[in-house]
Design a protein around this motif. Structure first.
Motif, PDB file in Angstrom:
ATOM      1  N   ASP A 185      -2.637  20.375  -5.466  1.00  0.00           N
ATOM      2  CA  ASP A 185      -3.691  19.378  -5.664  1.00  0.00           C
ATOM      3  C   ASP A 185      -4.001  18.675  -4.346  1.00  0.00           C
ATOM      4  N   ALA A 186      -4.997  19.182  -3.618  1.00  0.00           N
ATOM      5  CA  ALA A 186      -5.324  18.627  -2.303  1.00  0.00           C
ATOM      6  C   ALA A 186      -5.840  17.191  -2.420  1.00  0.00           C
ATOM      7  N   ARG A 187      -6.654  16.924  -3.422  1.00  0.00           N
ATOM      8  CA  ARG A 187      -7.229  15.583  -3.567  1.00  0.00           C
ATOM      9  C   ARG A 187      -6.143  14.532  -3.739  1.00  0.00           C
ATOM     10  N   THR A 188      -5.210  14.792  -4.646  1.00  0.00           N
ATOM     11  CA  THR A 188      -4.129  13.837  -4.886  1.00  0.00           C
ATOM     12  C   THR A 188      -3.279  13.635  -3.641  1.00  0.00           C
ATOM     13  N   GLN A 189      -3.016  14.721  -2.914  1.00  0.00           N
ATOM     14  CA  GLN A 189      -2.201  14.632  -1.712  1.00  0.00           C
ATOM     15  C   GLN A 189      -2.871  13.784  -0.632  1.00  0.00           C
ATOM     16  N   GLY A 190      -4.192  13.695  -0.674  1.00  0.00           N
ATOM     17  CA  GLY A 190      -4.890  12.840   0.279  1.00  0.00           C
ATOM     18  C   GLY A 190      -5.113  11.430  -0.229  1.00  0.00           C
ATOM     19  N   TYR A 191      -5.497  11.324  -1.496  1.00  0.00           N
ATOM     20  CA  TYR A 191      -5.866  10.032  -2.074  1.00  0.00           C
ATOM     21  C   TYR A 191      -4.659   9.136  -2.340  1.00  0.00           C
ATOM     22  N   GLU A 192      -3.625   9.686  -2.966  1.00  0.00           N
ATOM     23  CA  GLU A 192      -2.503   8.872  -3.416  1.00  0.00           C
ATOM     24  C   GLU A 192      -1.733   8.181  -2.299  1.00  0.00           C
ATOM     25  N   PRO A 193      -1.448   8.835  -1.152  1.00  0.00           N
ATOM     26  CA  PRO A 193      -0.733   8.104  -0.104  1.00  0.00           C
ATOM     27  C   PRO A 193      -1.446   6.831   0.345  1.00  0.00           C
ATOM     28  N   VAL A 194      -2.775   6.889   0.446  1.00  0.00           N
ATOM     29  CA  VAL A 194      -3.543   5.697   0.820  1.00  0.00           C
ATOM     30  C   VAL A 194      -3.382   4.614  -0.238  1.00  0.00           C
ATOM     31  N   MET A 195      -3.496   4.995  -1.508  1.00  0.00           N
ATOM     32  CA  MET A 195      -3.431   4.020  -2.587  1.00  0.00           C
ATOM     33  C   MET A 195      -2.012   3.499  -2.817  1.00  0.00           C
ATOM     34  N   ILE A 196      -1.011   4.332  -2.570  1.00  0.00           N
ATOM     35  CA  ILE A 196       0.384   3.875  -2.666  1.00  0.00           C
ATOM     36  C   ILE A 196       0.629   2.752  -1.663  1.00  0.00           C
ATOM     37  N   LEU A 197       0.162   2.953  -0.428  1.00  0.00           N
ATOM     38  CA  LEU A 197       0.327   1.910   0.588  1.00  0.00           C
ATOM     39  C   LEU A 197      -0.492   0.673   0.250  1.00  0.00           C
ATOM     40  N   PHE A 198      -1.690   0.885  -0.283  1.00  0.00           N
ATOM     41  CA  PHE A 198      -2.509  -0.266  -0.677  1.00  0.00           C
ATOM     42  C   PHE A 198      -1.815  -1.082  -1.755  1.00  0.00           C
ATOM     43  N   ARG A 199      -1.321  -0.410  -2.797  1.00  0.00           N
ATOM     44  CA  ARG A 199      -0.656  -1.130  -3.894  1.00  0.00           C
ATOM     45  C   ARG A 199       0.592  -1.857  -3.398  1.00  0.00           C
ATOM     46  N   LEU A 200       1.314  -1.240  -2.465  1.00  0.00           N
ATOM     47  CA  LEU A 200       2.523  -1.867  -1.924  1.00  0.00           C
ATOM     48  C   LEU A 200       2.167  -3.106  -1.103  1.00  0.00           C
ATOM     49  N   LEU A 201       1.179  -2.979  -0.231  1.00  0.00           N
ATOM     50  CA  LEU A 201       0.839  -4.070   0.676  1.00  0.00           C
ATOM     51  C   LEU A 201       0.085  -5.200  -0.015  1.00  0.00           C
ATOM     52  N   PHE A 202      -0.710  -4.854  -1.027  1.00  0.00           N
ATOM     53  CA  PHE A 202      -1.526  -5.876  -1.688  1.00  0.00           C
ATOM     54  C   PHE A 202      -0.843  -6.479  -2.908  1.00  0.00           C
ATOM     55  N   ASP A 203      -0.287  -5.617  -3.751  1.00  0.00           N
ATOM     56  CA  ASP A 203       0.313  -6.070  -5.003  1.00  0.00           C
ATOM     57  C   ASP A 203       1.832  -6.037  -5.000  1.00  0.00           C
ATOM     58  N   GLN A 204       2.443  -5.566  -3.878  1.00  0.00           N
ATOM     59  CA  GLN A 204       3.900  -5.414  -3.785  1.00  0.00           C
ATOM     60  C   GLN A 204       4.444  -4.478  -4.883  1.00  0.00           C
ATOM     61  N   ILE A 205       3.630  -3.489  -5.232  1.00  0.00           N
ATOM     62  CA  ILE A 205       4.057  -2.502  -6.231  1.00  0.00           C
ATOM     63  C   ILE A 205       4.574  -1.265  -5.501  1.00  0.00           C
ATOM     64  N   LYS A 206       5.853  -0.968  -5.680  1.00  0.00           N
ATOM     65  CA  LYS A 206       6.448   0.201  -5.047  1.00  0.00           C
ATOM     66  C   LYS A 206       6.161   1.448  -5.886  1.00  0.00           C
ATOM     67  N   PRO A 207       6.143   2.629  -5.263  1.00  0.00           N
ATOM     68  CA  PRO A 207       5.944   3.862  -6.043  1.00  0.00           C
ATOM     69  C   PRO A 207       7.075   4.050  -7.043  1.00  0.00           C
ATOM     70  N   GLU A 208       6.743   4.627  -8.193  1.00  0.00           N
ATOM     71  CA  GLU A 208       7.746   4.802  -9.247  1.00  0.00           C
ATOM     72  C   GLU A 208       8.859   5.751  -8.832  1.00  0.00           C
ATOM     73  N   LYS A 209       8.518   6.734  -8.002  1.00  0.00           N
ATOM     74  CA  LYS A 209       9.501   7.735  -7.599  1.00  0.00           C
ATOM     75  C   LYS A 209       9.409   7.971  -6.098  1.00  0.00           C
ATOM     76  N   GLU A 210      10.497   8.502  -5.556  1.00  0.00           N
ATOM     77  CA  GLU A 210      10.509   8.847  -4.134  1.00  0.00           C
ATOM     78  C   GLU A 210       9.758  10.140  -3.879  1.00  0.00           C
ATOM     79  N   LEU A 211       9.824  11.067  -4.836  1.00  0.00           N
ATOM     80  CA  LEU A 211       9.147  12.354  -4.714  1.00  0.00           C
ATOM     81  C   LEU A 211       8.054  12.435  -5.768  1.00  0.00           C
ATOM     82  N   LEU A 212       6.808  12.385  -5.336  1.00  0.00           N
ATOM     83  CA  LEU A 212       5.670  12.444  -6.244  1.00  0.00           C
ATOM     84  C   LEU A 212       5.045  13.827  -6.118  1.00  0.00           C
ATOM     85  N   HIS A 213       5.616  14.764  -6.870  1.00  0.00           N
ATOM     86  CA  HIS A 213       5.211  16.160  -6.744  1.00  0.00           C
ATOM     87  C   HIS A 213       3.942  16.445  -7.546  1.00  0.00           C
ATOM     88  N   THR A 214       3.036  17.172  -6.924  1.00  0.00           N
ATOM     89  CA  THR A 214       1.838  17.624  -7.623  1.00  0.00           C
ATOM     90  C   THR A 214       2.144  18.949  -8.328  1.00  0.00           C
TER      91      THR A 214
END
Length: 342
Positions: A303-332
């Motif tokens: 899933d190329a889209r997810t591999q590009g989109y999610e890293p940006v949004m993971i960092l956004f959620r962490l920096l803005f809402d202090q929400i950490k990713p649910e898992k260390e390995l987010l496999h598509t």
């Protein structure tokens, strides 16, 4: 009139609650369902009403950097589209996303860009890594000393302290290719592996998964040679020509990444297409053409889209809402296509 969640729900054939969870990345929902809903919402012109958050965010000055290597490959161009989608969403809320593209493997350039971003006050970085001791040290320093979270995409370096990885389980993808090769060759014969850059950890994991699974489950299949194309079509073509000369009884070829068309052209010219079994990666248009023609037996997609989109949004959620990713390995998903279901 603005598009509502109810309208998106009706178009997608799901509940309003499912749409809400997908668009706001909360609650349990399958990644592929969430991706389809987000895509549909974008097509329908949905604009999230987050003006209050955008106003609050402007004071936070959230800045996210993205560094992409291997940009000469078609798959990374697909990944870039996902990154750009994430950039558009974050910047609509007042944040900044800077995308830096690098052709080939340039760990020295990655390190320089990381330092530039740190000096400019970027608080999080997503990147496609490569196997390089100095780059590993720098990533570890950013994560542990500077407190700048790093998200890996497409390939992973586990021992660096990075926040998480988004992408295919490349080792498992290689094992999948081995299982398919074992079935279509009757579990015997000689196969060649054509891979890309030596320092690409994702391709290395696929190659290891493939060879180790063959040794374990198909001991009568010999890996005749592993050839490196350096992500060049012509290099992949030359490697194929050498394989055909050196191993006239070759029964299969596994291509871990880019270079598929070069391999297929040589097989077709030699009259070996359809006779030598072939497994390749990524649902690119050119690859799908060779699959339909029968030169490729199986394509393994990611899933190329997810591999590009999610890293940006993971960092956004962490920096803005202090929400950490649910898992260390987010496999598509590891998806398999044949000429019958492409």
């Amino acid at each position: 009139m603005p598009v509502t969640l109810e309208e998106i729900a009706r178009a997608a054939g799901v509940s309003r609650g499912t749409v809400d969870r997908a668009l706001h990345d909360r609650g349990r929902i399958r990644p592929e369902v969430a991706a389809e809903i987000k895509k549909l919402a974008l097509e329908m012109g949905y604009q999230p009403s987050r003006a209050g958050k955008a106003l609050a965010m402007s004071g936070k000055k959230i800045k996210i950097g993205v560094i992409l290597q291997y940009m000469e490959t078609p798959f990374m161009m697909q990944t870039l589209k996902g990154v750009q989608e994430g950039k558009q969403e974050v910047e609509s809320l007042g944040g900044i996303v800077q995308i830096c593209e690098i052709e080939k493997v340039r760990p020295d350039k990655v390190i320089k860009l990381m330092e530039d971003m740190r000096r400019q006050g970027f608080q999080g970085i997503a990147l496609t890594p490569s196997e390089n001791p100095e780059l590993k040290k720098v990533i570890s320093k950013y994560c542990k000393e500077y407190g700048i979270p790093i998200v890996m995409m497409n390939a992973d370096l586990e021992d660096t302290g990075r926040l998480c990885f988004v992408g295919q389980d490349n080792y498992q993808s290689g094992r999948t290719a081995a299982g398919l090769m074992g079935e279509i060759t009757g579990g015997k014969g000689q196969v060649g592996v054509i891979t890309g850059e030596v320092s690409n950890p994702g391709l290395k994991a696929r190659r290891n998964g493939f060879t180790e699974e063959l040794q374990k489950c198909y001991p009568h299949i010999q890996v005749a040679a592993v050839c490196y194309s350096h992500d060049e079509e012509e290099e992949a073509a030359r490697a194929t020509e050498q394989l055909l000369v050196q191993y006239p009884q070759l029964t299969g070829i596994y291509v871990t990444g880019h270079g598929v068309s070069g391999v297929c052209r040589v097989l077709k010219k030699a009259g070996k297409d359809g006779k030598i079994r072939m497994i390749a990666n990524d649902f690119l248009e050119e690859n799908k053409k060779w699959l339909k023609e029968g030169t490729i037996n199986f394509l393994i997609g990611q899933d190329a889209r997810t591999q590009g989109y999610e890293p940006v949004m993971i960092l956004f959620r962490l920096l803005f809402d202090q929400i950490k990713p649910e898992k260390e390995l987010l496999h598509t998903e590891i998806a398999i296509k044949t000429r019958y279901n492409i």
